[in-house]
Write an enzyme that holds these catalytic residues in place. Structure first.
Site, PDB file in Angstrom:
ATOM      1  N   CYS A  99      48.400  45.743  36.197  1.00  0.00           N
ATOM      2  CA  CYS A  99      47.701  46.552  37.204  1.00  0.00           C
ATOM      3  C   CYS A  99      48.299  47.943  37.429  1.00  0.00           C
ATOM      4  CB  CYS A  99      47.649  45.796  38.531  1.00  0.00           C
ATOM      5  SG  CYS A  99      46.607  46.677  39.729  1.00  0.00           S
TER       6      CYS A  99
ATOM      7  N   CYS B 139      30.363  42.976  48.483  1.00  0.00           N
ATOM      8  CA  CYS B 139      31.472  42.190  47.956  1.00  0.00           C
ATOM      9  C   CYS B 139      32.760  42.910  48.305  1.00  0.00           C
ATOM     10  CB  CYS B 139      31.310  42.071  46.441  1.00  0.00           C
ATOM     11  SG  CYS B 139      32.688  41.260  45.622  1.00  0.00           S
TER      12      CYS B 139
ATOM     13  N   CYS C 262      51.693  42.431  39.476  1.00  0.00           N
ATOM     14  CA  CYS C 262      50.725  42.041  38.444  1.00  0.00           C
ATOM     15  C   CYS C 262      50.900  42.961  37.217  1.00  0.00           C
ATOM     16  CB  CYS C 262      49.301  42.139  38.992  1.00  0.00           C
ATOM     17  SG  CYS C 262      49.126  41.348  40.604  1.00  0.00           S
TER      18      CYS C 262
ATOM     19  N   CYS D 132      33.490  34.978  43.723  1.00  0.00           N
ATOM     20  CA  CYS D 132      33.516  35.717  42.465  1.00  0.00           C
ATOM     21  C   CYS D 132      34.930  35.557  41.933  1.00  0.00           C
ATOM     22  CB  CYS D 132      33.194  37.182  42.727  1.00  0.00           C
ATOM     23  SG  CYS D 132      33.446  38.228  41.286  1.00  0.00           S
TER      24      CYS D 132
ATOM     25  N   CYS E  75      50.624  49.135  45.822  1.00  0.00           N
ATOM     26  CA  CYS E  75      50.547  47.698  46.127  1.00  0.00           C
ATOM     27  C   CYS E  75      51.910  47.052  45.872  1.00  0.00           C
ATOM     28  CB  CYS E  75      49.477  47.044  45.259  1.00  0.00           C
ATOM     29  SG  CYS E  75      49.263  45.289  45.630  1.00  0.00           S
TER      30      CYS E  75
ATOM     31  N   ARG F 184      30.111  38.164  34.367  1.00  0.00           N
ATOM     32  CA  ARG F 184      30.151  39.628  34.390  1.00  0.00           C
ATOM     33  C   ARG F 184      31.059  40.194  33.298  1.00  0.00           C
ATOM     34  NH1 ARG F 184      31.504  40.342  39.393  1.00  0.00           N
ATOM     35  NH2 ARG F 184      29.328  40.088  39.922  1.00  0.00           N
TER      36      ARG F 184
ATOM     37  N   CYS G  64      30.824  46.603  45.572  1.00  0.00           N
ATOM     38  CA  CYS G  64      32.097  45.888  45.706  1.00  0.00           C
ATOM     39  C   CYS G  64      33.215  46.845  46.100  1.00  0.00           C
ATOM     40  CB  CYS G  64      32.414  45.210  44.381  1.00  0.00           C
ATOM     41  SG  CYS G  64      33.980  44.333  44.413  1.00  0.00           S
TER      42      CYS G  64
HETATM   43  N1  SAM Z   1      44.436  43.421  45.185  1.00  0.00           N
HETATM   44  C1  SAM Z   1      43.342  42.573  45.019  1.00  0.00           C
HETATM   45  C2  SAM Z   1      43.646  41.382  44.137  1.00  0.00           C
HETATM   46  O1  SAM Z   1      44.602  41.415  43.367  1.00  0.00           O
HETATM   47  O2  SAM Z   1      42.905  40.411  44.233  1.00  0.00           O
HETATM   48  C3  SAM Z   1      42.100  43.234  44.534  1.00  0.00           C
HETATM   49  C4  SAM Z   1      42.092  44.273  43.430  1.00  0.00           C
HETATM   50  S1  SAM Z   1      42.593  43.760  41.796  1.00  0.00           S
HETATM   51  C5  SAM Z   1      42.700  45.312  41.024  1.00  0.00           C
HETATM   52  C6  SAM Z   1      41.175  42.933  41.098  1.00  0.00           C
HETATM   53  C7  SAM Z   1      41.248  42.449  39.683  1.00  0.00           C
HETATM   54  O3  SAM Z   1      41.129  43.532  38.759  1.00  0.00           O
HETATM   55  C8  SAM Z   1      42.494  41.731  39.190  1.00  0.00           C
HETATM   56  O4  SAM Z   1      42.544  40.403  39.609  1.00  0.00           O
HETATM   57  C9  SAM Z   1      42.345  41.826  37.674  1.00  0.00           C
HETATM   58  O5  SAM Z   1      41.666  40.702  37.164  1.00  0.00           O
HETATM   59  C10 SAM Z   1      41.506  43.095  37.482  1.00  0.00           C
HETATM   60  N2  SAM Z   1      42.296  44.144  36.797  1.00  0.00           N
HETATM   61  C11 SAM Z   1      43.237  44.924  37.349  1.00  0.00           C
HETATM   62  N3  SAM Z   1      43.771  45.770  36.455  1.00  0.00           N
HETATM   63  C12 SAM Z   1      43.152  45.519  35.276  1.00  0.00           C
HETATM   64  C13 SAM Z   1      43.280  46.059  33.950  1.00  0.00           C
HETATM   65  N4  SAM Z   1      44.173  47.002  33.654  1.00  0.00           N
HETATM   66  N5  SAM Z   1      42.461  45.585  32.993  1.00  0.00           N
HETATM   67  C14 SAM Z   1      41.566  44.599  33.294  1.00  0.00           C
HETATM   68  N6  SAM Z   1      41.416  44.054  34.510  1.00  0.00           N
HETATM   69  C15 SAM Z   1      42.206  44.491  35.497  1.00  0.00           C
HETATM   70  C1  DTB Z   2      37.228  42.205  38.495  1.00  0.00           C
HETATM   71  O1  DTB Z   2      37.382  41.081  37.984  1.00  0.00           O
HETATM   72  N1  DTB Z   2      37.238  43.349  37.837  1.00  0.00           N
HETATM   73  C2  DTB Z   2      37.074  44.467  38.740  1.00  0.00           C
HETATM   74  C3  DTB Z   2      36.766  43.760  40.070  1.00  0.00           C
HETATM   75  N2  DTB Z   2      37.020  42.408  39.778  1.00  0.00           N
HETATM   76  C4  DTB Z   2      37.402  44.190  41.315  1.00  0.00           C
HETATM   77  C5  DTB Z   2      38.247  45.363  38.764  1.00  0.00           C
HETATM   78  C6  DTB Z   2      38.609  45.918  37.412  1.00  0.00           C
HETATM   79  C7  DTB Z   2      39.752  46.837  37.612  1.00  0.00           C
HETATM   80  C8  DTB Z   2      40.126  47.555  36.373  1.00  0.00           C
HETATM   81  C9  DTB Z   2      41.319  48.405  36.557  1.00  0.00           C
HETATM   82  C10 DTB Z   2      41.131  49.572  37.483  1.00  0.00           C
HETATM   83  O2  DTB Z   2      40.075  50.218  37.518  1.00  0.00           O
HETATM   84  O3  DTB Z   2      42.102  49.902  38.185  1.00  0.00           O
HETATM   85 FE1  SF4 Z   3      48.001  44.652  43.839  1.00  0.00          FE
HETATM   86 FE2  SF4 Z   3      46.873  45.225  41.517  1.00  0.00          FE
HETATM   87 FE3  SF4 Z   3      48.004  42.857  41.862  1.00  0.00          FE
HETATM   88 FE4  SF4 Z   3      45.699  43.458  43.189  1.00  0.00          FE
HETATM   89  S1  SF4 Z   3      45.959  43.235  40.982  1.00  0.00           S
HETATM   90  S2  SF4 Z   3      47.534  42.461  44.031  1.00  0.00           S
HETATM   91  S3  SF4 Z   3      46.009  45.657  43.531  1.00  0.00           S
HETATM   92  S4  SF4 Z   3      49.072  44.849  41.884  1.00  0.00           S
END
Ligand code: SAM
Ligand code: DTB
Ligand code: SF4
Length: 330
Positions: free
Chosen positions: A61, A130, A58, A190, A54, A262, A98
């Site tokens: 992430c 979702c 973030c 959500c 990506c 959630r 989802c």
């Molecule tokens: N790329 C899309 C976005 O950013 O909206 C969708 C996927 S993104 C992984 C969805 C959510 O997962 C993020 O907004 C964040 O709140 C959560 N998330 C990602 N990595 C995480 C982590 N290491 N621990 C907890 N929550 C995480």
């Molecule tokens: C949200 O708030 N938590 C979920 C869902 N929306 C998409 C994602 C959690 C991702 C946790 C890190 C991972 O598995 O990569």
């Molecule tokens: Fe990309 Fe992860 Fe950020 Fe979603 S949360 S925009 S997957 S870097």
């Protein structure tokens, strides 16, 4: 006072968050019982339909191309794989499926057309569908709705002030604009965030002010406990205490009484007792299945055993708040 408010002040929410914790849990549990059946938990599952690479930065992430996290990347999954995964989830009692894609935004073209097919197919299985695909245009939101999308996940993640310490490649307002398009297309929202990223209590409260100012409130509010992933800038973050998670869940429940709250990422680091307190404090949804998008989640059997111990049962699909209220009164 009106039950559902959109004008919560920082002082009001801080006073709630800082109440003696057992008083806070009691207050949240009382609110929860007024609007929800406390023995019902919504059960969702997650599938990463496109993983890693990506462009965004973030800081939490594992899927950002900027950090070496060792996750297995893949391009968009074939439709059959998605259907198979949704069918398996349905068999284990999951009612919401989802699909997440590591995209900054959706681009029109063959991949988006494939996602629309996936949405149609999962909807045909009788599950709430979702998606979380990044930013959307108005037209894309409409197309997703027409394909049968029930909910769209797009988190604000934290307060407006702290956001720029976590993400620099898109703004808080970009997120809010996408959420508006989702709402206008008639898809349920959500939207939540993460605790444990080094934010202050004021930032947690700031996030709740943003979320509760949405009118209507988001139908679901995911509260994620940061999973610190090696290689990300937040990989060495100190774990937050379970009491902070309990306080956050309880405060969210009081401030957005009708929303589904959630317990999302990070349950692997919570004990059953800790999760039980969160359910008491108003959490009423989880992800079931041993994987979130890329990171681990408790085993489904263990969660089903936890439900048994706590006397919780999965909630059926498409049950809207009015029906839930009715079943609470009955
Ligand atoms: N790329 C899309 C976005 O950013 O909206 C969708 C996927 S993104 C992984 C969805 C959510 O997962 C993020 O907004 C964040 O709140 C959560 N998330 C990602 N990595 C995480 C982590 N290491 N621990 C907890 N929550 C995480
Ligand atoms: C949200 O708030 N938590 C979920 C869902 N929306 C998409 C994602 C959690 C991702 C946790 C890190 C991972 O598995 O990569
Ligand atoms: Fe990309 Fe992860 Fe950020 Fe979603 S949360 S925009 S997957 S870097």
């Amino acid at each position: 006072m009106k039950d559902v408010r959109h004008n919560w002040t920082e002082k009001e929410i801080l006073d709630i968050y800082n109440m003696p914790v057992l008083e806070l849990v009691h207050e949240a549990a009382t609110t929860h019982r007024k609007f929800h059946n406390p023995s019902e938990v919504q059960v969702s599952s997650l599938l990463s339909i496109k993983t890693g690479s990506c462009s965004e930065d973030c800081a939490y992430c594992p899927q950002s191309a900027r950090y070496a996290t060792g996750i297995e990347r893949h391009s968009l999954l074939p439709l059959e794989k998605v259907i198979e995964s949704a069918k398996n989830a349905k068999k284990s009692g999951v009612t919401r499926f989802c699909m997440g894609a590591a995209w900054r935004e959706v681009k029109d073209g063959p991949d988006f057309e494939k996602v629309l097919e996936m949405v149609r197919a999962v909807n045909d299985l009788g599950m709430e569908v979702c998606c979380t695909l990044g930013m959307l245009t108005e037209d894309q939101a409409k197309k997703l709705k027409e394909a049968g999308l029930y909910a769209y996940n797009h988190n604000v993640d934290t307060s407006r002030e702290y956001y720029e310490k976590i993400i620099t490649t898109r703004t808080y307002d970009d997120r809010i604009n996408t959420l508006k398009k989702v709402r206008d297309a008639g898809i349920t929202v959500c939207c939540g965030g993460i605790i444990g990223m080094g934010e202050s209590i004021k930032d947690r409260v700031g996030m709740l002010i943003t979320l509760s100012s949405f009118n209507p409130h988001p139908e679901s509010v995911p509260i994620n406990l940061l999973i610190p992933v090696k290689g990300t800038p937040l990989g060495d973050s100190k774990p937050v205490s379970v009491w902070e998670m309990v306080r956050m869940v309880a405060t969210t429940r009081i401030v957005m009484p009708k929303s589904v709250v959630r317990l999302s990422a990070g349950r692997v680091n919570l004990s059953r007792e800790g999760q039980a307190l969160c359910f008491l404090a108003g959490a009423n949804s989880i992800f079931l299945g041993d994987k979130l998008l890329t990171q681990p989640n408790p085993e489904a059997n263990e969660d089903l055993e936890m439900f048994n111990i706590l006397g919780l049962k999965p909630r059926e699909a498409f049950k809207r708040i009015e029906e839930r209220l009715q079943s609470t009164i009955e």
